[in-house]
Design an enzyme around this catalytic site. Structure first.
Site, PDB file in Angstrom:
ATOM      1  N   PHE A   1       0.860  -1.186   0.000  1.00 36.49           N
ATOM      2  CA  PHE A   1       0.000   0.000   0.000  1.00 36.49           C
ATOM      3  C   PHE A   1       0.896   1.235   0.000  1.00 36.49           C
ATOM      4  O   PHE A   1       1.846   1.309   0.774  1.00 36.49           O
ATOM      5  CB  PHE A   1      -0.878  -0.025   1.256  1.00 36.49           C
TER       6      PHE A   1
ATOM      7  N   ASP B   1       2.240  -5.916   7.812  1.00 35.63           N
ATOM      8  CA  ASP B   1       1.015  -5.123   7.831  1.00 35.63           C
ATOM      9  C   ASP B   1      -0.162  -6.071   7.614  1.00 35.63           C
ATOM     10  O   ASP B   1      -0.223  -6.767   6.589  1.00 35.63           O
ATOM     11  CB  ASP B   1       1.074  -4.044   6.744  1.00 35.63           C
TER      12      ASP B   1
ATOM     13  N   TYR C   1     -10.687  -0.513  10.997  1.00 39.25           N
ATOM     14  CA  TYR C   1     -11.934  -0.081  10.349  1.00 39.25           C
ATOM     15  C   TYR C   1     -12.294  -0.909   9.123  1.00 39.25           C
ATOM     16  O   TYR C   1     -13.317  -0.697   8.515  1.00 39.25           O
ATOM     17  CB  TYR C   1     -11.864   1.411   9.972  1.00 39.25           C
ATOM     18  N   LYS C   2     -11.424  -1.873   8.758  1.00 37.77           N
ATOM     19  CA  LYS C   2     -11.736  -2.750   7.623  1.00 37.77           C
ATOM     20  C   LYS C   2     -12.504  -3.968   8.142  1.00 37.77           C
ATOM     21  O   LYS C   2     -13.673  -3.831   8.485  1.00 37.77           O
ATOM     22  CB  LYS C   2     -10.441  -3.100   6.892  1.00 37.77           C
TER      23      LYS C   2
ATOM     24  N   ARG D   1     -12.756  -4.008  -7.214  1.00 36.56           N
ATOM     25  CA  ARG D   1     -12.397  -4.764  -6.020  1.00 36.56           C
ATOM     26  C   ARG D   1     -13.650  -5.143  -5.234  1.00 36.56           C
ATOM     27  O   ARG D   1     -14.516  -4.301  -4.995  1.00 36.56           O
ATOM     28  CB  ARG D   1     -11.501  -3.861  -5.187  1.00 36.56           C
TER      29      ARG D   1
HETATM   30  C1  LIG Z   1      -5.914   0.615   4.593  1.00 33.41           C
HETATM   31  C2  LIG Z   1      -4.424   0.575   4.622  1.00 33.41           C
HETATM   32  C3  LIG Z   1      -3.670   1.657   5.135  1.00 33.41           C
HETATM   33  C4  LIG Z   1      -4.331   2.926   5.595  1.00 33.41           C
HETATM   34  O1  LIG Z   1      -3.592   3.591   6.566  1.00 33.41           O
HETATM   35  P1  LIG Z   1      -4.285   4.673   7.508  1.00 33.41           P
HETATM   36  O2  LIG Z   1      -3.155   5.317   8.191  1.00 33.41           O
HETATM   37  O3  LIG Z   1      -5.215   3.939   8.417  1.00 33.41           O
HETATM   38  O4  LIG Z   1      -5.055   5.610   6.637  1.00 33.41           O
HETATM   39  C5  LIG Z   1      -2.293   1.518   5.200  1.00 33.41           C
HETATM   40  N1  LIG Z   1      -1.679   0.389   4.768  1.00 33.41           N
HETATM   41  C6  LIG Z   1      -2.377  -0.657   4.258  1.00 33.41           C
HETATM   42  C7  LIG Z   1      -1.664  -1.874   3.818  1.00 33.41           C
HETATM   43  C8  LIG Z   1      -3.763  -0.578   4.155  1.00 33.41           C
HETATM   44  O5  LIG Z   1      -4.447  -1.589   3.619  1.00 33.41           O
END
Ligand SMILES: *Cc1c(COP(=O)(O)O)cnc(C)c1O
Length: 398
Positions: free
Chosen positions: A114, A185, A210-211, A357
Site C-alpha cells: 500500500f 502489515d 476499520y476494515k 475490487r
Molecule cells: C488501509 C491501509 C492503510 C491505511 O492507513 P491509515 O493510516 O489507516 O489511513 C495503510 N496500509 C495498508 C496496507 C492498508 O491496507
C-alpha cells in the site's frame, strides 16, 4: 463449522437492498455500537467528565481492546496496543525494527504494498539519512531479494489491489535466517483470515481496525511487538503515554514496560469504545470458519463472474490459499463499471488504474449476496450499462 452466520449477520446494521462488498475498506456498523457510544458519551464523558480516565477505565482501553484484537491474530497476551492510524504505526514499528539491526541500512518491501506504507518508509529513511534506503521488488521476487544487507523486511500480507497473499511464516523464517527483522502489515488480514503472529515468529505487526474489524471511519490502528523484543524496541515516536510514568511529568523520556511504550498520545476513547463493541461478534464467530466460508464465497464469485462476464480479467490469484478475502477483476473502464454497480446496490470499490475490487466478509455476507452481485455485474456488462459520462466522473474517494 460451528459459527452461526445468521447470528453474526444479525449483529450488523445493513441498509435494505444493498449488497455490501466493501467491508475490506470500511466495515459496516455493528448494531451494538450506537448504544455503546451513547453510554460512553452520556454516562461516562457526560457524567464523569475527567473522572472517566480513571473511573470508566479509559486509560486501559488501548491495551484491553488490543488484547481482544491480539487473540484474533495469534498474538501473546499483552503484546498488542491500539492507537493512532496505521500509517503512524508503520513508521513506529519500522523505526524500532531498524534500530535493532545496527549496521544494515535496507528496508525491503514490494511494489504491491500500500503506498502509504512505502511513503512512511521513505519519510523515515530521509529523516535517518546515513545511507538508509527503501528497496522495492515485485511481490514474487521478495524471497530471492532477502540478502545480507536487508535490515527489515516490511510487507503487507494481503495485497490491497489483487488480494495476493504472502506466505508469512516462510518469509519471516527466510528473513530471520538472513539476519533481518520483519514488519507485517495485517490491514487486510485481521478479521479476514487466521494469522499466527506467535507461531510464525513475526517481529512487529500493524494493522487497522476499520476494515474487517468494523470499528468505523477513523478507528484506531494496532501494533504488535513480539515479547522477545518488547524491552529492546525503542519508540521513535516517544509520546508521554508511552512513558514509564506519564504522570510523573519527568523531563526525560523513559520507555514504558513492553507494548505500553508503543502508545503515543491521548487515545481516541469514542473510537476505542466502538471497536470494543464491534469485537463482540468474535465471541460467537470462529476465524477458521470465517476463512472457510470466505473461500467458498470468493470461489463462487470468481466462477460466476468468469462464466457471465468474459471481458473481465481476474486480477486475483485463482488458488484461494494464495489470496485473502477479496477478489479483483481488471477492466479499462473499471471505474465506470463500479459506479454502475453501486447505482444498482452492489457496493465494491475501484483502485487505479483498472481494478474492480470486491471484499467478502462472511460475518454479514452470504451466498445470496454473491449470486445477486454476479447477476447485477452480468447485466451491467452485457448491456454496457456503465457506458455513461456521469459514471466516469471520479469522486475524491474511489
Ligand atoms: C488501509 C491501509 C492503510 C491505511 O492507513 P491509515 O493510516 O489507516 O489511513 C495503510 N496500509 C495498508 C496496507 C492498508 O491496507
Amino acid at each position: 463449522m460451528t459459527t452461526d452466520f445468521a447470528a453474526t449477520r444479525a449483529m450488523f446494521e445493513l441498509p435494505e437492498g444493498i449488497v455490501y462488498l466493501d467491508g475490506n475498506s470500511l466495515g459496516p456498523l455493528p448494531r451494538a455500537v450506537p448504544e455503546r457510544l451513547r453510554r460512553t458519551v452520556e454516562e461516562e464523558w457526560g457524567r464523569l467528565l475527567i473522572g472517566g480516565w480513571n473511573r470508566a477505565g479509559w486509560m486501559d482501553l488501548p491495551r484491553k481492546v488490543g488484547d481482544r484484537v491480539g487473540r484474533l491474530i495469534g498474538a501473546e497476551p499483552g503484546t498488542v496496543v491500539m492507537g493512532d492510524t496505521l500509517s503512524i504505526k508503520v513508521y513506529q514499528s519500522l523505526a524500532a525494527a531498524l534500530e535493532m539491526v545496527p549496521g544494515r541500512r535496507v528496508i525491503l518491501s514490494d511494489t504491491g504494498n500500500f503506498p502509504s506504507d512505502l511513503y512512511m518508509a521513505d519519510g523515515l529513511v530521509r529523516t535517518l539519512g546515513q545511507g538508509y534506503a527503501v528497496r522495492t521488488v515485485a511481490p514474487e521476487e521478495v524471497e530471492a531479494a532477502i540478502g545480507p544487507e536487508v535490515a527489515v523486511l516490511m510487507l503487507t500480507e494481503v495485497d490491497y489491489r489483487t488480494g495476493r497473499r504472502h506466505d508469512m511464516g516462510r518469509l519471516t523464517a527466510k528473513a530471520h535466517a538472513a539476519g533481518a527483522l520483519t514488519v507485517w502489515d495485517l490491514a487486510h488480514s485481521a478479521g479476514a483470515l487466521p494469522v499466527d503472529l506467535a507461531g510464525t515468529r513475526a517481529d512487529f505487526a500493524v494493522g487497522c481496525s476499520y476494515k474487517y474489524l468494523n470499528s468505523g471511519p477513523g478507528g484506531p490502528a494496532f501494533i504488535y511487538v513480539a515479547p522477545r523484543h518488547a524491552e529492546a524496541a525503542r519508540p521513535a515516536l516517544s509520546g508521554w503515554l508511552g512513558h514509564a510514568a506519564p504522570f510523573a511529568f519527568d523531563l526525560d523520556y523513559r520507555p514504558g514496560r513492553g507494548i505500553e511504550r508503543m502508545r503515543v498520545g491521548t487515545p481516541p476513547i469514542l473510537q476505542l469504545a466502538a471497536l470494543d463493541a464491534a469485537m463482540d461478534v468474535w465471541e460467537i464467530a470462529d476465524i477458521a470458519d470465517v476463512r472457510a466460508r470466505s473461500v467458498e464465497l470468493t470461489q463462487a464469485f470468481i466462477a460466476g463472474v468468469e462464466a457471465a462476464c468474459p471481458e473481465l480479467a481476474l486480477a486475483s490469484p485463482r488458488d484461494p490459499e494464495a489470496r485473502g478475502s477479496q477478489v479483483s477483476f481488471r477492466h479499462p473502464e473499471g471505474y465506470a463499471i463500479m459506479q454502475a454497480l453501486i447505482a444498482r446496490g452492489v457496493i465494491g470499490d475501484f483502485r487505479a488504474p483498472d481494478i474492480l475490487r470486491f471484499g467478502f466478509a462472511p460475518l454479514y455476507t452470504g451466498m445470496g449476496e454473491v449470486e445477486r452481485a454476479v447477476a447485477v455485474l452480468a447485466e451491467v456488462m452485457a448491456g454496457r450499462l456503465w457506458d455513461r459520462d456521469d459514471y466516469r466522473r471520479r469522486a475524491a474517494v474511489t
